[in-house]
Design an enzyme around this catalytic site. Structure first.
Site, PDB file in Angstrom:
ATOM      1  CE  LYS A 100       0.664   1.900   3.407  1.00 23.54           C
ATOM      2  NZ  LYS A 100       1.900   2.448   4.031  1.00 23.54           N
TER       3      LYS A 100
ATOM      4  CE1 TYR B 285      -1.546   0.056   7.312  1.00 23.77           C
ATOM      5  CE2 TYR B 285      -0.326   2.082   7.641  1.00 23.77           C
ATOM      6  CZ  TYR B 285      -0.360   0.760   7.275  1.00 23.77           C
ATOM      7  OH  TYR B 285       0.794   0.128   6.881  1.00 23.77           O
TER       8      TYR B 285
HETATM    9  P1  NDP Z   1      12.327   1.666   2.784  1.00 30.59           P
HETATM   10  O1  NDP Z   1      12.877   2.960   2.317  1.00 30.59           O
HETATM   11  O2  NDP Z   1      12.843   1.119   4.070  1.00 30.59           O
HETATM   12  O3  NDP Z   1      12.539   0.541   1.675  1.00 30.59           O
HETATM   13  C1  NDP Z   1      12.312   0.762   0.328  1.00 30.59           C
HETATM   14  C2  NDP Z   1      13.334  -0.037  -0.495  1.00 30.59           C
HETATM   15  O4  NDP Z   1      13.029   0.161  -1.872  1.00 30.59           O
HETATM   16  C3  NDP Z   1      14.776   0.432  -0.335  1.00 30.59           C
HETATM   17  O5  NDP Z   1      15.425  -0.158   0.752  1.00 30.59           O
HETATM   18  C4  NDP Z   1      15.389  -0.002  -1.643  1.00 30.59           C
HETATM   19  O6  NDP Z   1      15.714  -1.385  -1.556  1.00 30.59           O
HETATM   20  C5  NDP Z   1      14.239   0.086  -2.632  1.00 30.59           C
HETATM   21  N1  NDP Z   1      14.314   1.275  -3.529  1.00 30.59           N
HETATM   22  C6  NDP Z   1      14.361   1.210  -4.881  1.00 30.59           C
HETATM   23  N2  NDP Z   1      14.427   2.433  -5.416  1.00 30.59           N
HETATM   24  C7  NDP Z   1      14.433   3.299  -4.378  1.00 30.59           C
HETATM   25  C8  NDP Z   1      14.516   4.732  -4.300  1.00 30.59           C
HETATM   26  N3  NDP Z   1      14.566   5.489  -5.405  1.00 30.59           N
HETATM   27  N4  NDP Z   1      14.520   5.281  -3.076  1.00 30.59           N
HETATM   28  C9  NDP Z   1      14.439   4.532  -1.957  1.00 30.59           C
HETATM   29  N5  NDP Z   1      14.360   3.182  -1.977  1.00 30.59           N
HETATM   30  C10 NDP Z   1      14.364   2.563  -3.179  1.00 30.59           C
HETATM   31  O7  NDP Z   1      10.745   1.826   2.837  1.00 30.59           O
HETATM   32  P2  NDP Z   1       9.671   0.894   3.545  1.00 30.59           P
HETATM   33  O8  NDP Z   1      10.160  -0.488   3.588  1.00 30.59           O
HETATM   34  O9  NDP Z   1       9.255   1.526   4.798  1.00 30.59           O
HETATM   35  O10 NDP Z   1       8.425   1.026   2.512  1.00 30.59           O
HETATM   36  C11 NDP Z   1       8.394   0.344   1.283  1.00 30.59           C
HETATM   37  C12 NDP Z   1       6.927   0.185   0.855  1.00 30.59           C
HETATM   38  O11 NDP Z   1       6.251  -0.611   1.802  1.00 30.59           O
HETATM   39  C13 NDP Z   1       6.131   1.472   0.752  1.00 30.59           C
HETATM   40  O12 NDP Z   1       5.237   1.406  -0.318  1.00 30.59           O
HETATM   41  C14 NDP Z   1       5.359   1.529   2.059  1.00 30.59           C
HETATM   42  O13 NDP Z   1       4.137   2.255   1.943  1.00 30.59           O
HETATM   43  C15 NDP Z   1       5.111   0.067   2.308  1.00 30.59           C
HETATM   44  N6  NDP Z   1       4.991  -0.219   3.742  1.00 30.59           N
HETATM   45  C16 NDP Z   1       3.920  -0.936   4.177  1.00 30.59           C
HETATM   46  C17 NDP Z   1       3.772  -1.230   5.495  1.00 30.59           C
HETATM   47  C18 NDP Z   1       2.610  -2.018   5.935  1.00 30.59           C
HETATM   48  O14 NDP Z   1       2.433  -2.166   7.141  1.00 30.59           O
HETATM   49  N7  NDP Z   1       1.816  -2.597   5.051  1.00 30.59           N
HETATM   50  C19 NDP Z   1       4.731  -0.767   6.506  1.00 30.59           C
HETATM   51  C20 NDP Z   1       5.854  -0.068   5.942  1.00 30.59           C
HETATM   52  C21 NDP Z   1       5.958   0.200   4.606  1.00 30.59           C
HETATM   53  P3  NDP Z   1      17.144  -1.939  -2.023  1.00 30.59           P
HETATM   54  O15 NDP Z   1      18.167  -1.242  -1.180  1.00 30.59           O
HETATM   55  O16 NDP Z   1      17.050  -3.399  -1.774  1.00 30.59           O
HETATM   56  O17 NDP Z   1      17.261  -1.597  -3.480  1.00 30.59           O
END
Ligand code: NDP
Length: 341
Positions: free
Chosen positions: A103, A191
């Site tokens: 989401k 949420y």
């Molecule tokens: P993070 O920033 O921690 O992780 C995102 C990951 O995406 C990065 O670590 C990286 O992985 C990859 N990535 C690729 N391109 C980019 C970019 N341009 N900038 C930053 N990151 C990039 O975010 P979250 O894990 O918190 O969130 C990710 C998704 O999950 C979002 O859509 C968020 O809304 C959703 N989410 C949902 C939750 C829920 O409870 N359902 C809770 C938290 C988040 P790598 O280093 O491996 O390339």
């Protein structure tokens, strides 16, 4: 077939994927982690090693489409910043894989529609990661709200807040409109919106909203800080919802019925939910067994694939939230209520 586990690839090894989703495969009954997609190969190798993923099954964003040649991968889980969801969903479906997407589904209605069409064309399933709809405390709250146990429903309040800190990697992109699509509404207000919809089981017919961001706060140059929105449901239930990147950690809702009030606080945390019922006969805490909601939602998708069923939270559910969030932004911009068709 009964013993078959569906193979999953995770795309984006950030906070949520590494701390919640990947560990959850350890308790999944129908799902196994078989591939990783990341822009950071060393991190991907470390995680592959820790969770027993074949290092040959590590991909990056450039060779992502070659997942089509990996028969062990049945479904791709997109856990990237919001505005990247659409492209990776569409490419994943074209690679012949089922898709689970975090989401918010996307940052605009057009992208959501294109994601649904791409999965339909490929004959693949699309599920949005609305974990609360698989979590036992939320399911109990839905059952109580919709069974009449609270009396006739009158009002709902739902609040989700946390402090945005762009010095952390996970909040850096959240402060950028191009990647996040919006501010607290798109990230956590969703949420509150979801809760109002799944608690009533209805779709709103009107929304009105106000937005405020602290002037000159650099965190809110591109995305909004606080959103208040009211939803009017056909039955007459009104929901008052808030989201903010400026108030402390809050994840709760209340359902006010003619006879009882239900409070779930926290409602949408990862663990340790608390459900209280309050009425003429006093206050009562309902004890329910905590379960790993991530494993439940992941296994739900696997079960849908194994049994050829439509996921409970399909792309259309994500699209509806994005449509409503656009109406919320429109109402705040115009300073008047917006009717929902
Ligand atoms: P993070 O920033 O921690 O992780 C995102 C990951 O995406 C990065 O670590 C990286 O992985 C990859 N990535 C690729 N391109 C980019 C970019 N341009 N900038 C930053 N990151 C990039 O975010 P979250 O894990 O918190 O969130 C990710 C998704 O999950 C979002 O859509 C968020 O809304 C959703 N989410 C949902 C939750 C829920 O409870 N359902 C809770 C938290 C988040 P790598 O280093 O491996 O390339």
């Amino acid at each position: 077939m009964a013993d078959k586990k569906i193979g999953w690839a995770i795309v984006g090894l950030g906070e949520f994927a590494t701390k919640q989703l990947i560990p959850a495969f350890g308790v999944c009954k129908k799902s196994k982690l078989v591939a990783l997609v990341s822009g950071h190969p060393a991190k991907a190798r470390r995680i592959a090693d820790e969770y027993g993923v074949d290092p040959q099954h590590i991909y990056n964003y450039e060779n992502y489409d070659t997942l089509r040649d990996n028969p062990e991968v049945d479904v791709i889980y997109i856990v990237l910043p919001n505005s990247l969801h659409a492209d990776f969903t569409i490419r994943g479906a074209r690679a012949g894989k089922h898709i689970m997407c975090e989401k918010p589904m996307a940052t605009n209605v057009k992208d959501c529609e294109a994601m649904i069409v791409a999965c339909q064309k490929a004959g693949k399933k699309l599920m949005i990661g609305y974990r609360a709809q698989y979590e036992p405390f939320n399911l109990k709250a839905i059952e109580l709200a919709q069974s009449g146990a609270l009396g006739k429903l009158k009002s709902i309040t739902a609040d989700h807040g946390r402090i945005l800190d762009p010095s952390k990697p996970l909040d850096k992109w959240r402060a950028q409109k191009e990647l996040a699509g919006g501010g607290s509404l798109m990230d956590i207000g969703i949420y509150s919106l979801q809760a109002a919809r799944y608690l009533t089981g209805e779709e709103p017919i009107e929304v009105s909203a106000l937005i405020h961001s602290t002037p000159n706060d650099p965190r809110f140059k591109e995305v909004e800080e606080t959103v208040h929105f009211t939803l009017r449901f056909p039955s007459g239930v009104l929901a008052n919802c808030t989201s903010s990147y400026g108030y402390h950690d809050t994840k709760r809702f209340q359902v006010f019925g003619a006879e009882k009030t239900l409070t779930l606080d926290p409602a949408t945390d990862y663990y340790e939910h608390k459900l209280i019922l309050e009425g003429e006969d006093g206050k009562q805490e309902l004890k329910i067994k905590e379960e790993n909601q991530f494993a439940l939602e992941i296994d739900h998708m696997s079960e849908c694939i194994l049994e050829n069923k439509t996921p409970k939270t399909p792309g259309e559910e994500g699209l509806q939230d994005v449509k409503l969030m656009m109406a919320i932004y429109e109402s705040a911009a115009k300073g008047k209520p917006v009717k929902i068709r």
